[in-house]
Design a protein around this motif. Structure first.
Motif, PDB file in Angstrom:
ATOM      1  N   ILE A  74      -6.562 -13.774   4.255  1.00 45.40           N
ATOM      2  CA  ILE A  74      -5.958 -15.090   4.504  1.00 45.40           C
ATOM      3  C   ILE A  74      -4.460 -15.048   4.193  1.00 45.40           C
ATOM      4  N   VAL A  75      -4.118 -14.400   3.072  1.00 46.80           N
ATOM      5  CA  VAL A  75      -2.710 -14.269   2.689  1.00 46.80           C
ATOM      6  C   VAL A  75      -1.957 -13.448   3.739  1.00 46.80           C
ATOM      7  N   HIS A  79       1.300 -14.430   5.821  1.00 46.99           N
ATOM      8  CA  HIS A  79       2.509 -13.593   5.769  1.00 46.99           C
ATOM      9  C   HIS A  79       3.036 -13.259   7.155  1.00 46.99           C
ATOM     10  N   TRP A  80       2.191 -12.696   8.013  1.00 50.56           N
ATOM     11  CA  TRP A  80       2.667 -12.274   9.324  1.00 50.56           C
ATOM     12  C   TRP A  80       3.058 -13.472  10.201  1.00 50.56           C
ATOM     13  N   SER A 157       8.073 -13.751   2.584  1.00 43.97           N
ATOM     14  CA  SER A 157       8.359 -12.843   1.472  1.00 43.97           C
ATOM     15  C   SER A 157       7.441 -13.118   0.286  1.00 43.97           C
ATOM     16  N   LEU A 158       7.271 -14.409  -0.048  1.00 44.97           N
ATOM     17  CA  LEU A 158       6.386 -14.789  -1.157  1.00 44.97           C
ATOM     18  C   LEU A 158       4.948 -14.376  -0.878  1.00 44.97           C
ATOM     19  N   SER A 159       4.474 -14.633   0.346  1.00 45.91           N
ATOM     20  CA  SER A 159       3.086 -14.282   0.677  1.00 45.91           C
ATOM     21  C   SER A 159       2.884 -12.772   0.668  1.00 45.91           C
ATOM     22  N   TYR A 160       3.916 -12.010   1.062  1.00 48.12           N
ATOM     23  CA  TYR A 160       3.786 -10.547   1.028  1.00 48.12           C
ATOM     24  C   TYR A 160       3.764 -10.039  -0.409  1.00 48.12           C
ATOM     25  N   THR A 186     -10.373 -10.157   8.626  1.00 46.32           N
ATOM     26  CA  THR A 186     -10.430 -11.511   8.073  1.00 46.32           C
ATOM     27  C   THR A 186      -9.366 -12.396   8.703  1.00 46.32           C
ATOM     28  N   ALA A 187      -8.156 -11.854   8.828  1.00 49.92           N
ATOM     29  CA  ALA A 187      -7.063 -12.606   9.445  1.00 49.92           C
ATOM     30  C   ALA A 187      -7.414 -12.982  10.884  1.00 49.92           C
TER      31      ALA A 187
END
Length: 288
Positions: A74-75, A79-80, A157-160, A186-187
């Motif tokens: 999910i993260v 991010h992408w 950036s934060l999610s990565y 999952t993504a």
């Protein structure tokens, strides 16, 4: 020596492919979330076939690991999507440079999650990197597309940073290919409903471009990067990875005609300078 040289070549090719991936946000006339959906679908299918060829067991060790992998997926989707949206809102330079600030967030998240000591030098590096970001922002107005690009880029950036710390939990238990497959699969599932919500119109060319992005610029690049780590030191890989922004900016100039301004170049030099410094400091090559 030959294998070390070969590994370094694979590493540079992988980082180059990662840097070029941002161009697809400009090449495909689809919403960023749909671009990412195509990317993870084709990449996860390729990785699934690769795992089957390698005859690697597909299962995970515990229910907890399944939950963590799904959360990481999910993260990854966040991010992408935010990374691609950053480039679509502004430029490849803004998107890639703001993404490079993820060590800023790692600096403060890592001690919280792994009970590690927060060093003064790391805090200083984080604030210097933040100053680099402020150089890129043209004006503090939400309506400004460059400002939007920076904000989306910082979200990416934060999610990565969160994703990289979660992947640290998987490193000792699973191969990178298996981790990447679970996260990207999952993504794919998480982002699938956006097709029915947005109902995008994709041409055959768009599908082929997304296939290229997913297989070559994601799955193959990821596999080459991991393979190179067998012959190249992690510290060297960290330094070379900092070139992703450089490759992306140069490619955007050549293929898209995007010429970074003085402020973007100045901010980029500050950000990349801190990235290189912290990488060298962590390797012990310079005194921290």
């Amino acid at each position: 020596m030959r294998r070390s040289k070969q590994g370094l070549i694979w590493l540079h090719i992988a980082v180059l492919l990662f840097g070029l991936a941002g161009l697809f946000a400009k090449w495909v006339s689809l919403p960023s979330v749909i671009i990412v959906l195509g990317r993870v679908v084709f990449s996860s299918l390729f990785l699934f076939i690769l795992l089957k060829i390698k005859q690697e067991p597909m299962g995970l060790n515990s229910f907890k690991d399944y939950v963590l992998m799904i959360t990481a997926g999910i993260v990854l989707a966040v991010h992408w999507t935010t990374f691609m949206q950053s480039i679509q809102s502004s430029t490849v330079a803004v998107g890639t440079l703001t993404f490079s600030t993820f060590p800023l967030f790692v600096t403060f998240l890592e001690p919280l999650l792994f009970r590690e000591k927060l060093r003064v030098s790391s805090i200083m590096s984080a604030f210097i990197m933040l100053a680099g970001v402020l150089f890129i922002v043209p004006e503090f107005e939400i309506g400004n597309r460059m400002t939007q690009g920076v904000l989306w880029g910082m979200a990416g950036s934060l999610s990565y940073a969160v994703l990289s710390l979660m992947n640290r939990l998987f490193m000792e238990r699973y191969t990178s290919s298996k981790t990447a497959f679970y996260e990207q699969a999952t993504a794919s599932i998480v982002l699938l409903p956006t097709v029915f919500i947005l109902q995008p119109t994709a041409e055959a060319r768009d599908i082929l471009v997304l296939l290229l992005l997913g297989v070559v610029f994601t799955a193959v690049a990821h596999t080459m990067y991991i393979e190179s780590l067998k012959y190249v030191k992690v510290q060297t890989a960290g330094i070379v990875s900092g070139l992703e922004s450089v490759y992306g900016i140069c490619a955007a100039f050549l293929f898209l005609g995007e010429k970074p301004g003085i402020k973007e170049l100045a901010g980029g030099m500050i950000i990349l300078g801190v990235v290189f410094y912290t990488t060298l400091a962590s390797s012990g090559k310079i005194k921290d």
